[in-house]
Design a protein around this motif. Structure first.
Motif, short mmCIF file in Angstrom:
data_model
loop_
_atom_site.label_atom_id
_atom_site.label_comp_id
_atom_site.label_asym_id
_atom_site.label_seq_id
_atom_site.Cartn_x
_atom_site.Cartn_y
_atom_site.Cartn_z
N SER A 1 115.41 -104.43 45.52
CA SER A 1 115.98 -104.02 44.25
C SER A 1 115.01 -104.42 43.14
N ILE A 2 115.23 -103.88 41.95
CA ILE A 2 114.36 -104.15 40.81
C ILE A 2 115.22 -104.57 39.62
N LYS A 3 114.84 -105.68 38.98
CA LYS A 3 115.46 -106.08 37.72
C LYS A 3 114.43 -105.83 36.61
N THR A 4 114.78 -104.96 35.68
CA THR A 4 113.78 -104.52 34.70
C THR A 4 114.32 -104.54 33.29
N ARG A 5 113.40 -104.64 32.35
CA ARG A 5 113.68 -104.31 30.96
C ARG A 5 113.31 -102.85 30.75
N ILE A 6 113.58 -102.34 29.54
CA ILE A 6 113.39 -100.90 29.31
C ILE A 6 111.99 -100.57 28.78
N GLY A 7 111.17 -101.58 28.63
CA GLY A 7 109.81 -101.34 28.19
C GLY A 7 109.15 -102.62 27.72
N LEU A 8 107.87 -102.54 27.48
CA LEU A 8 107.14 -103.69 26.97
C LEU A 8 107.33 -103.82 25.45
N LYS A 9 107.11 -102.71 24.75
CA LYS A 9 107.19 -102.75 23.28
C LYS A 9 108.25 -101.82 22.71
N GLU A 10 108.43 -100.65 23.33
CA GLU A 10 109.32 -99.64 22.77
C GLU A 10 110.29 -99.14 23.83
N ALA A 11 111.51 -98.84 23.40
CA ALA A 11 112.53 -98.31 24.31
C ALA A 11 112.14 -96.95 24.87
N ASP A 12 111.29 -96.22 24.15
CA ASP A 12 110.86 -94.90 24.61
C ASP A 12 110.08 -94.97 25.92
N GLU A 13 109.57 -96.15 26.25
CA GLU A 13 108.83 -96.32 27.49
C GLU A 13 109.72 -96.14 28.72
N PHE A 14 111.02 -96.32 28.54
CA PHE A 14 111.91 -96.37 29.70
C PHE A 14 111.97 -95.04 30.44
N LEU B 1 111.50 -94.96 34.34
CA LEU B 1 112.55 -94.46 35.22
C LEU B 1 112.01 -93.40 36.17
N GLU B 2 111.13 -92.56 35.67
CA GLU B 2 110.51 -91.56 36.55
C GLU B 2 109.74 -92.24 37.68
N ILE B 3 109.05 -93.32 37.36
CA ILE B 3 108.31 -94.07 38.38
C ILE B 3 109.28 -94.66 39.39
N PHE B 4 110.31 -95.36 38.91
CA PHE B 4 111.27 -95.97 39.82
C PHE B 4 111.91 -94.94 40.75
N ASN B 5 112.16 -93.74 40.22
CA ASN B 5 112.84 -92.71 41.01
C ASN B 5 111.97 -92.14 42.13
N GLU B 6 110.69 -92.47 42.12
CA GLU B 6 109.80 -92.02 43.20
C GLU B 6 109.94 -92.88 44.46
N PHE B 7 110.67 -94.00 44.34
CA PHE B 7 110.72 -94.95 45.45
C PHE B 7 112.17 -95.26 45.85
N PRO B 8 112.35 -95.73 47.10
CA PRO B 8 113.70 -96.02 47.58
C PRO B 8 114.23 -97.36 47.04
N VAL B 9 114.35 -97.46 45.73
CA VAL B 9 114.84 -98.68 45.09
C VAL B 9 116.29 -98.90 45.53
N HIS C 1 118.27 -104.54 32.15
CA HIS C 1 118.55 -105.29 30.93
C HIS C 1 117.99 -104.45 29.79
N PRO C 2 118.86 -103.80 29.01
CA PRO C 2 118.36 -102.80 28.05
C PRO C 2 117.80 -103.39 26.75
N ARG C 3 116.78 -104.20 26.92
CA ARG C 3 115.95 -104.69 25.84
C ARG C 3 114.50 -104.51 26.25
N PHE D 1 120.06 -97.60 28.24
CA PHE D 1 120.76 -97.86 29.50
C PHE D 1 121.43 -96.60 30.03
N GLU D 2 121.98 -95.81 29.13
CA GLU D 2 122.66 -94.58 29.55
C GLU D 2 121.71 -93.64 30.28
N LYS D 3 120.45 -93.63 29.90
CA LYS D 3 119.47 -92.81 30.61
C LYS D 3 119.35 -93.25 32.06
N GLY D 4 119.33 -94.58 32.26
CA GLY D 4 119.29 -95.08 33.62
C GLY D 4 120.57 -94.79 34.37
#
Length: 312
Positions: free
Chosen positions: A131-144, A148-156, A162-164, A179-182
């Motif tokens: 499993s993966i515990k993640t924030r939504i980005g390093l600097k900006e929420a737009d990174e998420f 998410l596209e990267i995470f969806n490539e793998f059998p997570v 944590h939506p910060r 968070f809703e995007k996830g």
């Protein structure tokens, strides 16, 4: 609903977990403070003690791993499999500066190409659930969105969000739009983590995300250890139960740690959260912080439990 306990470095180790499991109900999974392997050693003594099966009997425990090197992650998974663990968690959320500066934890989120390569290697090489515990980005929420596209490539196995951003640290409110995007687009099961301090917080989240199956609680449980009992069973924590919990942790620390100063450091760290269980004044909180000897501390705690009520 599944209820998880978040890993908090220095606090939610096995001595804490055993006391909590004895005194309270409702936690389905405990996530350990992270194991940080290096080229010389997979587990330090403290980290090994924290995951030894004999120290975690009767609990569902998921070890968390902090690294940006796939080779070390894979070695750690194999080590943990030998101890009987077949589910692990990758830490992509830690915001601490010394971690982020090494491109680990939430710092790894800024290295998307390397992160993608890392995930490809660990998911190809490990049989355990990851499993993966993640924030939504390093600097900006737009990174998420890209993350998410990267995470969806793998059998997570599960995506704990944590939506910060890392830049938010623990400031600002959790970004529920991100968070809703996830929640809507993750291929993996999603777990929410962040700022669930009251029953109103919990119910508001459920109302907005009615199909959410899992929540992770950290500071909310430390502030009010009876929180899961309260929201799950409508049971109000009794002062006697909180005292039993405190005493169990306290005695464990006195047995396993050396010296008044070391024990008091650990207890003060816990009280920085748990004092919020009480209808307290700043005077007694300051006295706990200033205590230098266990006998002094004992007197203050007796006064706290005898003279102050709980918040509920």
């Amino acid at each position: 609903m599944n209820y998880y306990m978040a890993p908090l470095e220095g606090i939610t180790g096995y001595l804490f977990r055993n006391a909590f499991e004895t005194c309270f109900r409702g936690i389905d999974k405990y996530f350990t403070p992270f194991i940080s392997p290096n080229q010389k050693k997979i587990c330090r003594t403290r980290e090994r003690n924290d995951v030894l099966p004999e120290h975690n009997q009767g609990m569902k425990v998921v070890p968390q791993i902090l690294t940006n090197q796939s080779e070390l992650f894979i070695k750690t998974v194999k080590y943990l499999e030998n101890l009987g663990y077949y589910e692990v968690n990758l830490n992509l959320g830690c915001p601490v500066g010394t971690v982020v500066s090494k491109k680990k934890g939430s710092g790894f989120l800024g290295e998307k190409d390397k992160l993608k390569e890392f995930l490809s290697e660990i998911y190809d090489s490990c049989d355990s659930k990851i499993s993966i515990k993640t924030r939504i980005g390093l600097k900006e929420a737009d990174e998420f969105e890209e993350l998410l596209e990267i995470f969806n490539e793998f059998p997570v196995y599960e995506l704990i969000i944590h939506p910060r951003t890392r830049e938010d640290y623990y400031k600002n409110k959790p970004n529920l739009v991100a968070f809703e995007k996830g929640y809507d687009h993750s291929r993996a099961e999603v777990c929410y983590n962040g700022d669930i301090f009251t029953r109103e917080d919990y119910q508001s989240l459920i109302s907005r995300f009615p199909e959410l199956n899992s929540m992770m609680f950290g500071r909310g449980i430390l502030r009010y250890p009876g929180f899961i009992d309260f929201i799950k069973y409508d049971t109000v924590m009794k002062k006697e139960k909180l005292l039993e919990f405190h005493n169990m942790i306290y005695e464990n620390y006195k047995q396993h740690l050396y010296g008044d100063k070391t024990v008091l450091f650990k207890m003060k760290e816990l009280w920085s959260y748990m004092i919020h269980s009480f209808q307290y004044d700043s005077g007694i909180e300051k006295r706990i912080k200033k205590a230098q000897k266990l006998l002094e501390y004992d007197d203050i705690i007796r006064e706290l439990f005898s003279g102050y009520g709980l918040i509920l």
